[in-house]
Design an enzyme around this catalytic site. Structure first.
Site, PDB file in Angstrom:
ATOM      1  N   LYS A 118       0.829  -1.218   0.000  1.00  0.00           N
ATOM      2  CA  LYS A 118       0.000   0.000   0.000  1.00  0.00           C
ATOM      3  C   LYS A 118       0.859   1.262   0.000  1.00  0.00           C
ATOM      4  O   LYS A 118       0.514   2.253  -0.637  1.00  0.00           O
ATOM      5  CB  LYS A 118      -0.852   0.034   1.277  1.00  0.00           C
ATOM      6  CG  LYS A 118      -2.063  -0.827   1.199  1.00  0.00           C
ATOM      7  CD  LYS A 118      -2.988  -0.459   2.353  1.00  0.00           C
ATOM      8  CE  LYS A 118      -3.933  -1.581   2.648  1.00  0.00           C
ATOM      9  NZ  LYS A 118      -4.305  -1.663   4.042  1.00  0.00           N
ATOM     10  N   ASP A 156     -10.059   2.396  24.254  1.00  0.00           N
ATOM     11  CA  ASP A 156      -9.909   3.619  25.025  1.00  0.00           C
ATOM     12  C   ASP A 156     -10.929   4.631  24.464  1.00  0.00           C
ATOM     13  O   ASP A 156     -11.334   4.505  23.299  1.00  0.00           O
ATOM     14  CB  ASP A 156      -8.470   4.094  24.808  1.00  0.00           C
ATOM     15  CG  ASP A 156      -8.204   5.455  25.375  1.00  0.00           C
ATOM     16  OD1 ASP A 156      -8.469   5.638  26.572  1.00  0.00           O
ATOM     17  OD2 ASP A 156      -7.733   6.329  24.630  1.00  0.00           O
ATOM     18  N   ASP A 158     -11.309   8.759  25.058  1.00  0.00           N
ATOM     19  CA  ASP A 158     -10.757  10.039  24.584  1.00  0.00           C
ATOM     20  C   ASP A 158      -9.494   9.812  23.769  1.00  0.00           C
ATOM     21  O   ASP A 158      -8.589   9.095  24.197  1.00  0.00           O
ATOM     22  CB  ASP A 158     -10.384  10.942  25.774  1.00  0.00           C
ATOM     23  CG  ASP A 158     -11.612  11.422  26.520  1.00  0.00           C
ATOM     24  OD1 ASP A 158     -12.406  10.578  26.941  1.00  0.00           O
ATOM     25  OD2 ASP A 158     -11.760  12.646  26.687  1.00  0.00           O
ATOM     26  N   ASP A 164     -10.326  14.471  22.324  1.00  0.00           N
ATOM     27  CA  ASP A 164     -10.162  14.725  23.751  1.00  0.00           C
ATOM     28  C   ASP A 164     -11.311  15.566  24.309  1.00  0.00           C
ATOM     29  O   ASP A 164     -11.568  16.673  23.830  1.00  0.00           O
ATOM     30  CB  ASP A 164      -8.837  15.500  23.932  1.00  0.00           C
ATOM     31  CG  ASP A 164      -8.171  15.156  25.243  1.00  0.00           C
ATOM     32  OD1 ASP A 164      -8.695  14.263  25.943  1.00  0.00           O
ATOM     33  OD2 ASP A 164      -7.152  15.763  25.557  1.00  0.00           O
TER      34      ASP A 164
HETATM   35  P1  IMP Z   1      -9.925   7.961  28.337  1.00  0.00           P
HETATM   36  O1  IMP Z   1      -8.899   8.374  27.346  1.00  0.00           O
HETATM   37  O2  IMP Z   1     -11.183   7.482  27.666  1.00  0.00           O
HETATM   38  O3  IMP Z   1      -9.405   7.006  29.340  1.00  0.00           O
HETATM   39  O4  IMP Z   1     -10.410   9.285  29.110  1.00  0.00           O
HETATM   40  C1  IMP Z   1      -9.515  10.079  29.821  1.00  0.00           C
HETATM   41  C2  IMP Z   1     -10.083  11.465  30.005  1.00  0.00           C
HETATM   42  O5  IMP Z   1     -11.334  11.419  30.707  1.00  0.00           O
HETATM   43  C3  IMP Z   1      -9.215  12.365  30.852  1.00  0.00           C
HETATM   44  O6  IMP Z   1      -8.218  12.998  30.100  1.00  0.00           O
HETATM   45  C4  IMP Z   1     -10.209  13.356  31.412  1.00  0.00           C
HETATM   46  O7  IMP Z   1     -10.307  14.493  30.580  1.00  0.00           O
HETATM   47  C5  IMP Z   1     -11.553  12.639  31.408  1.00  0.00           C
HETATM   48  N1  IMP Z   1     -12.050  12.332  32.771  1.00  0.00           N
HETATM   49  C6  IMP Z   1     -13.242  12.720  33.247  1.00  0.00           C
HETATM   50  N2  IMP Z   1     -13.428  12.256  34.485  1.00  0.00           N
HETATM   51  C7  IMP Z   1     -12.320  11.575  34.827  1.00  0.00           C
HETATM   52  C8  IMP Z   1     -11.946  10.830  36.010  1.00  0.00           C
HETATM   53  O8  IMP Z   1     -12.687  10.710  36.986  1.00  0.00           O
HETATM   54  N3  IMP Z   1     -10.721  10.229  35.977  1.00  0.00           N
HETATM   55  C9  IMP Z   1      -9.909  10.304  34.884  1.00  0.00           C
HETATM   56  N4  IMP Z   1     -10.242  10.971  33.764  1.00  0.00           N
HETATM   57  C10 IMP Z   1     -11.430  11.608  33.728  1.00  0.00           C
HETATM   58 MG    MG Z   2      -7.412   8.149  25.849  1.00  0.00          MG
END
Ligand code: IMP
Ligand code: MG
Length: 404
Positions: A118, A156, A158, A164
């Site tokens: 690719k 995962d 965010d 984010d």
């Molecule tokens: P992940 O990447 O899905 O694990 O999400 C991480 C993001 O969730 C962090 O960067 C925060 O901005 C948000 N977040 C919101 N509440 C919490 C918490 O209670 N603990 C850790 N991250 C949180």
């Molecule tokens: Mg993440």
């Protein structure tokens, strides 16, 4: 060593994946020695030395393949040593001391050939195989290896499924891909640090585009119920219902005894120490942030419109991690020892009780999947490799700091 060294090392180490760097170094040799620039047309003598274009490219492919086959053998030997309980004795461990667990072999050669067909990696004469090329090759190899036995796929949130701090958008391409995974009878779970204790509504908001996508696809009950969200790293589990809403699953139904036995006084002590340190960081560095405490997490979040520099966020993570490790190993703190993780989330910093490795292991037990049958997509956390196959396939490159 001086603290400067430690800090520089700690800040740099998380940005580099030593295994990727090792492969990159190995592929650099044939690139430097053999991937020569095309000789000028008006100089036939150079052509004699370099051979024709096509044969040189074929030779480059063969050389890259040879190296990747040898790395496959190193991985296979490492797996044999792992199975005998002596992973530290593998050659790969000596070459890449930070190497973690492999739950499957990795067909790197096959994956390279696919990538090369690719992206013509071997046709390049000025740009050697890069970090991103190798990351893609590793990802494809991992997916080829696990596909026949995959039962559980975790994502995962965010920076992997959505930007984010943003919500899952309905027009995201990932919606259809996740629907397809569910229709393949796989269990799919978003494992996110974001912790909203028992609050299905808040997770529904974050995943609104995906849940609407399930509805548009008229996903049946059987497939809906294969979709889970595990929030707060390993603390709050939800299952999708046939009405496309999330249902909270009480801890007693799925949490193992070790986690049910985490005491409130332990959680409080850890969060108190973390809070004190985070507050000190906020004061010392005059960060325009709010300290936010939840039942199993403590974080610092910038005030609206403010961006905190990565170095300052990393400082908060490293100093809080250091403070907590010292506390939990001290005579007064060891009774409060629990797993925790501290990380720079890009805009904010969090200390959570538990971690995603525990989260994935809980899901494996609950859904009857082994590490060999599990794939985690998107997280930069090295510790997760102990319990599952991991690929980085998010919006992000692994550039944030996570310490567990
Ligand atoms: P992940 O990447 O899905 O694990 O999400 C991480 C993001 O969730 C962090 O960067 C925060 O901005 C948000 N977040 C919101 N509440 C919490 C918490 O209670 N603990 C850790 N991250 C949180
Ligand atoms: Mg993440």
């Amino acid at each position: 060593m001086t603290s400067m060294y430690t800090i520089n090392y700690a800040l740099r180490a998380h940005k580099r994946d030593p295994f990727i760097e090792f492969i990159k170094g190995m592929l650099m040799t044939p690139f430097v020695l053999h991937a020569k620039p095309i000789p000028p047309k008006d100089d036939p003598s150079e052509k004699e030395h370099n051979g024709d274009d096509k044969s040189q490219m074929d030779e480059n492919v063969a050389r890259y393949c040879d190296i990747l086959s040898s790395i496959e053998e190193l991985i296979e030997e490492h797996i044999r040593k792992q199975n005998k309980g002596v992973p530290d004795q593998s050659r790969l461990k000596r070459l890449v001391p930070s190497i973690s667990t492999f739950h499957t072999r990795l067909p790197l050669r096959e994956s390279f050939l696919l990538a090369n067909s690719k992206h013509s990696i071997a046709a390049r004469r000025f740009v050697p195989p890069s970090f991103n090329d190798i990351r893609r090759i590793l990802t494809t190899a991992q997916i080829i290896a696990i596909a026949p036995k995959l039962k559980l796929i975790t994502f995962d949130g965010d920076m992997t499924l959505y930007d984010d701090g943003e919500d899952f958008e309905q027009d995201s391409k990932s919606v259809n891909l996740l629907v397809q995974l569910l229709k393949y009878d796989l269990n799919v779970c978003v494992v996110t640090a974001a912790g909203y204790p028992g609050d299905a509504k808040r997770y529904e908001e974050r995943l609104s585009g995906l849940l609407k996508g399930f509805q548009t696809a008229q996903l049946s009950k059987k497939f809906c119920e294969r979709f889970f969200v595990l929030g707060g790293e390993c603390n709050y589990l939800f299952q999708c219902q046939e009405n496309y809403h999330l249902k909270y699953i009480p801890e007693s139904e799925y949490q193992p005894e070790e986690i049910l036995s985490w005491r409130d006084d332990q959680i409080k002590a850890i969060l108190d120490v973390a809070q004190e340190n985070l507050q000190r960081c906020v004061d010392d560095m005059k960060l325009p942030c709010t300290v936010l405490r939840k039942s199993r997490a403590i974080g610092i979040v910038p005030k609206p419109g403010v961006k905190i520099f990565r170095e300052q966020l990393d400082e908060c993570v490293l100093s809080t991690q250091h403070r907590l490790v010292n506390y939990l190993n001290s005579p007064s703190g060891k009774q409060h020892k629990l797993p925790f993780c501290a990380f720079n989330g890009g805009r904010d910093v969090w200390v959570d009780i538990g971690n995603k490795l525990i989260g994935v292991q809980i899901l494996q037990k609950y859904l009857g999947a082994t590490p060999e049958e599990t794939l985690h997509v998107g997280d930069q956390e090295m510790t997760l490799r102990l319990g599952a196959n991991v690929v980085h396939y998010g919006l992000s490159t692994p550039k944030k700091l996570k310490a567990c």
